[in-house]
Scaffold this active site. Structure first.
Site, PDB file in Angstrom:
ATOM      1  N   HIS A 218       0.820  -1.215   0.000  1.00 44.93           N
ATOM      2  CA  HIS A 218       0.000   0.000   0.000  1.00 44.93           C
ATOM      3  C   HIS A 218       0.857   1.270   0.000  1.00 44.93           C
ATOM      4  O   HIS A 218       0.320   2.375   0.091  1.00 44.93           O
ATOM      5  CB  HIS A 218      -0.905  -0.045   1.246  1.00 44.93           C
ATOM      6  CG  HIS A 218      -2.046   0.913   1.219  1.00 44.93           C
ATOM      7  ND1 HIS A 218      -2.197   1.908   2.161  1.00 44.93           N
ATOM      8  CD2 HIS A 218      -3.097   1.033   0.373  1.00 44.93           C
ATOM      9  CE1 HIS A 218      -3.290   2.594   1.902  1.00 44.93           C
ATOM     10  NE2 HIS A 218      -3.856   2.091   0.826  1.00 44.93           N
ATOM     11  N   LYS A 220       3.252   4.430  -1.068  1.00 48.29           N
ATOM     12  CA  LYS A 220       3.361   5.389  -2.168  1.00 48.29           C
ATOM     13  C   LYS A 220       4.677   6.123  -1.974  1.00 48.29           C
ATOM     14  O   LYS A 220       4.813   6.969  -1.079  1.00 48.29           O
ATOM     15  CB  LYS A 220       2.194   6.381  -2.156  1.00 48.29           C
ATOM     16  CG  LYS A 220       0.796   5.712  -2.191  1.00 48.29           C
ATOM     17  CD  LYS A 220       0.199   5.659  -0.814  1.00 48.29           C
ATOM     18  CE  LYS A 220      -1.284   5.326  -0.814  1.00 48.29           C
ATOM     19  NZ  LYS A 220      -1.621   3.981  -1.174  1.00 48.29           N
ATOM     20  N   ASP A 225      17.186  10.389  -7.542  1.00 47.73           N
ATOM     21  CA  ASP A 225      18.637  10.568  -7.380  1.00 47.73           C
ATOM     22  C   ASP A 225      19.098  10.429  -5.936  1.00 47.73           C
ATOM     23  O   ASP A 225      20.165  10.934  -5.569  1.00 47.73           O
ATOM     24  CB  ASP A 225      19.078  11.922  -7.936  1.00 47.73           C
ATOM     25  CG  ASP A 225      18.959  11.991  -9.453  1.00 47.73           C
ATOM     26  OD1 ASP A 225      18.915  10.928 -10.089  1.00 47.73           O
ATOM     27  OD2 ASP A 225      18.899  13.116  -9.991  1.00 47.73           O
ATOM     28  N   HIS A 391      -9.179  11.265   1.791  1.00 43.26           N
ATOM     29  CA  HIS A 391      -8.371  10.047   1.725  1.00 43.26           C
ATOM     30  C   HIS A 391      -7.041  10.226   2.446  1.00 43.26           C
ATOM     31  O   HIS A 391      -6.233   9.310   2.509  1.00 43.26           O
ATOM     32  CB  HIS A 391      -8.131   9.709   0.247  1.00 43.26           C
ATOM     33  CG  HIS A 391      -7.420   8.422  -0.004  1.00 43.26           C
ATOM     34  ND1 HIS A 391      -6.085   8.363  -0.350  1.00 43.26           N
ATOM     35  CD2 HIS A 391      -7.855   7.137   0.026  1.00 43.26           C
ATOM     36  CE1 HIS A 391      -5.731   7.106  -0.532  1.00 43.26           C
ATOM     37  NE2 HIS A 391      -6.778   6.337  -0.305  1.00 43.26           N
ATOM     38  N   LYS A 393      -3.992  10.611   5.122  1.00 40.01           N
ATOM     39  CA  LYS A 393      -3.573   9.887   6.318  1.00 40.01           C
ATOM     40  C   LYS A 393      -2.550  10.777   7.030  1.00 40.01           C
ATOM     41  O   LYS A 393      -1.338  10.704   6.785  1.00 40.01           O
ATOM     42  CB  LYS A 393      -2.936   8.540   5.980  1.00 40.01           C
ATOM     43  CG  LYS A 393      -3.830   7.629   5.100  1.00 40.01           C
ATOM     44  CD  LYS A 393      -3.539   7.808   3.651  1.00 40.01           C
ATOM     45  CE  LYS A 393      -4.055   6.706   2.746  1.00 40.01           C
ATOM     46  NZ  LYS A 393      -5.425   6.334   2.861  1.00 40.01           N
ATOM     47  N   ASP A 398       0.570  17.199  19.501  1.00 37.90           N
ATOM     48  CA  ASP A 398       1.032  18.383  20.225  1.00 37.90           C
ATOM     49  C   ASP A 398       1.314  19.516  19.247  1.00 37.90           C
ATOM     50  O   ASP A 398       0.569  19.700  18.295  1.00 37.90           O
ATOM     51  CB  ASP A 398       2.226  18.022  21.110  1.00 37.90           C
ATOM     52  CG  ASP A 398       1.858  16.973  22.166  1.00 37.90           C
ATOM     53  OD1 ASP A 398       0.660  16.874  22.490  1.00 37.90           O
ATOM     54  OD2 ASP A 398       2.749  16.254  22.640  1.00 37.90           O
TER      55      ASP A 398
END
Length: 473
Positions: A218, A220, A225, A391, A393, A398
């Site tokens: 899952h 991404k 470089d 969508h 995440k 704090d």
């Protein structure tokens, strides 16, 4: 009409029950949670006609071969007491606040390091503009990994960008998930390969994992470089640009980073690549920047000896002293996470969860809704994002700590998927994330205590039924 002999039917039923008992024994020994083990054992023993096939797809909890590879690489390259790691920590001393999360560093075998520059990428246009610009400037290599790649206008823009760099002599490596990209046509990858791009789907070499819906990659990740990295929640498809109703406008978050932690970002890619191809990539070290942020790359997955994704969240929640704001499209947490958030409320921590108001998966949405109502009863504030589907995440702890990555608060992310996120300690970057989330909260409706009672009875029943499927959602 021909009838099947009764003896043949009886033999088939007997064989199914024997297979069910064998599979139940396997589930008993290998299922990670007691709740999951009980569900599989009873289902396989009593109703093998309905549960054997799903168990083939969903039941296994181990990666034979990958686990050994993962652990050997962890032992070889990720020990905190290695002289190279000690020297790196001396060169890039972490912020003192990182000590609150020392257990995460020890669990993952990855050090907190300072010297990072961060850029917050809000939504798809900003994200892919930055990614495509970085790819266009690549001189040596490009590493690209996504759970979903669509053969649509955005997917073809990525394809063209990678093909252009490959033709220019840049090494280009692309990983995609075999299930997430189940509808990606072969011509898409064939065109890439014809241009010199090395392309592979992520899957297990074992025949059985051809049928596995678990252990999806899952993550991404984009690295250019060895010194420019990208991580976050966006996949490659027009919906991530907000171009596909009814979920549009699509709300998502990514980030760019430069600094020593990019090394761990590309090592996570390299481990996946090594598993698929048997080859290790020649990787360049990150460049030194004048940034001050402290960061750690948290790469978790089912090959870990512990349930690292769940423990990652629990430690973050337990360390919070003032605030925990988190966004997730799916809220199907385990009992340990729920307990940690409840205890945070008792400590006086401002705990807020931002969820979508529109479903992309109906069953998950129903289960998430029930957990949301239970969270509200525990003193956690839960909000529904009204404009479209969220969508992202993201986690804000704090006034100084942020998490941006691919991890959802569901069983798949917590136990079954390979996930990755950047844990960053930097007040300036956290202030940017706070401003972004405050804007999001102005576009929400807060869930109230009485909302559950006002929900139609049949919907409440469906919510409770959906929660039964929590271990596979």
């Amino acid at each position: 009409m021909q009838y099947v002999p009764l003896e043949l039917v009886s033999a088939a039923v007997l064989l199914l029950h024997i297979a069910g008992v064998v599979a139940a024994a396997h589930a008993l020994m290998h299922t990670r949670t007691s709740q999951g083990a009980v569900a599989w054992v009873f289902g396989l023993v009593l109703l093998p006609y309905f549960t054997l096939l799903p168990y083939l797809f969903l039941g296994s909890k181990h990666f034979t071969g990958y686990v050994e590879l993962h652990h050997s690489r962890m032992a070889r390259r990720r020990r905190l007491d290695d002289p190279e790691q000690i020297a790196l920590t001396a060169q890039f001393p972490p912020h003192p606040a990182a000590q609150r999360y020392a257990a995460i560093s020890a669990m993952l075998g990855v050090p907190f390091l300072s010297g990072h520059q961060m850029a917050l990428l809000i939504n798809g246009e900003a994200t892919f503009k930055a990614i495509f610009a970085a790819i266009a400037a690549a001189e040596h290599y490009v590493l690209v990994q996504f759970f979903i790649i669509k053969d649509d206008p955005l997917g073809r823009r990525l394809q063209a960008a990678l093909m252009e760099r490959a033709r220019a002599g840049v090494k280009v490596y692309l990983l995609y998930d075999g299930v997430g990209c189940h509808d990606l046509p072969g011509s898409y990858c064939n065109d890439l390969r014809a241009s010199g791009v090395q392309v592979h789907p992520f899957a297990s070499r074992r025949w059985r994992n051809r049928f596995q819906l678990n252990f999806r990659n899952h993550r991404k990740v984009v690295v250019v470089d060895g010194w420019r990295g990208f991580v976050g929640g966006l996949n490659v498809g027009e919906e991530y640009l907000g171009n596909k109703p009814p979920l549009s406008p699509w709300r998502d978050t990514h980030m760019a980073l430069q600094g020593p932690a990019v090394s761990d970002l590309q090592l996570a890619f390299d481990e996946n690549w090594h598993w698929i191809t048997g080859q290790q990539l020649p990787l360049l070290p990150p460049r030194v920047t004048d940034g001050q942020a402290t960061s750690l790359i948290a790469a978790t997955g089912p090959a870990d000896a512990q349930e690292t994704c769940s423990l990652f969240f629990i430690q973050l929640i337990n360390a919070a002293q003032k605030r925990i704001w988190l966004t997730t499209p799916y809220l199907v947490p385990d009992s340990a996470l729920i307990a940690a958030m409840q205890l945070a409320v008792f400590r006086g921590v401002d705990v807020r969860i931002l969820l979508p108001s529109r479903p992309d998966h109906r069953t998950v949405f129903l289960a998430s809704t029930l957990y949301a109502h239970e969270a509200v009863r525990a003193g956690i504030r839960v909000f529904r994002y009204k404009p479209g589907f969220t969508h992202q995440k993201v986690m804000l702890i704090d006034d100084d700590t942020t998490v941006i990555g691919s991890m959802n608060l569901d069983n798949r992310s917590l136990r079954l998927n390979f996930e990755i996120a950047a844990l960053t300690i930097d007040t300036a970057f956290a202030t940017e994330v706070e401003a972004m989330l405050r804007d999001d909260f102005t576009l929400t409706k807060e869930i109230e205590l009485q909302d559950y009672i006002h929900t139609p009875y049949l919907t409440r029943v469906l919510m409770h039924v959906a929660r039964l499927f929590g271990p596979v959602l």
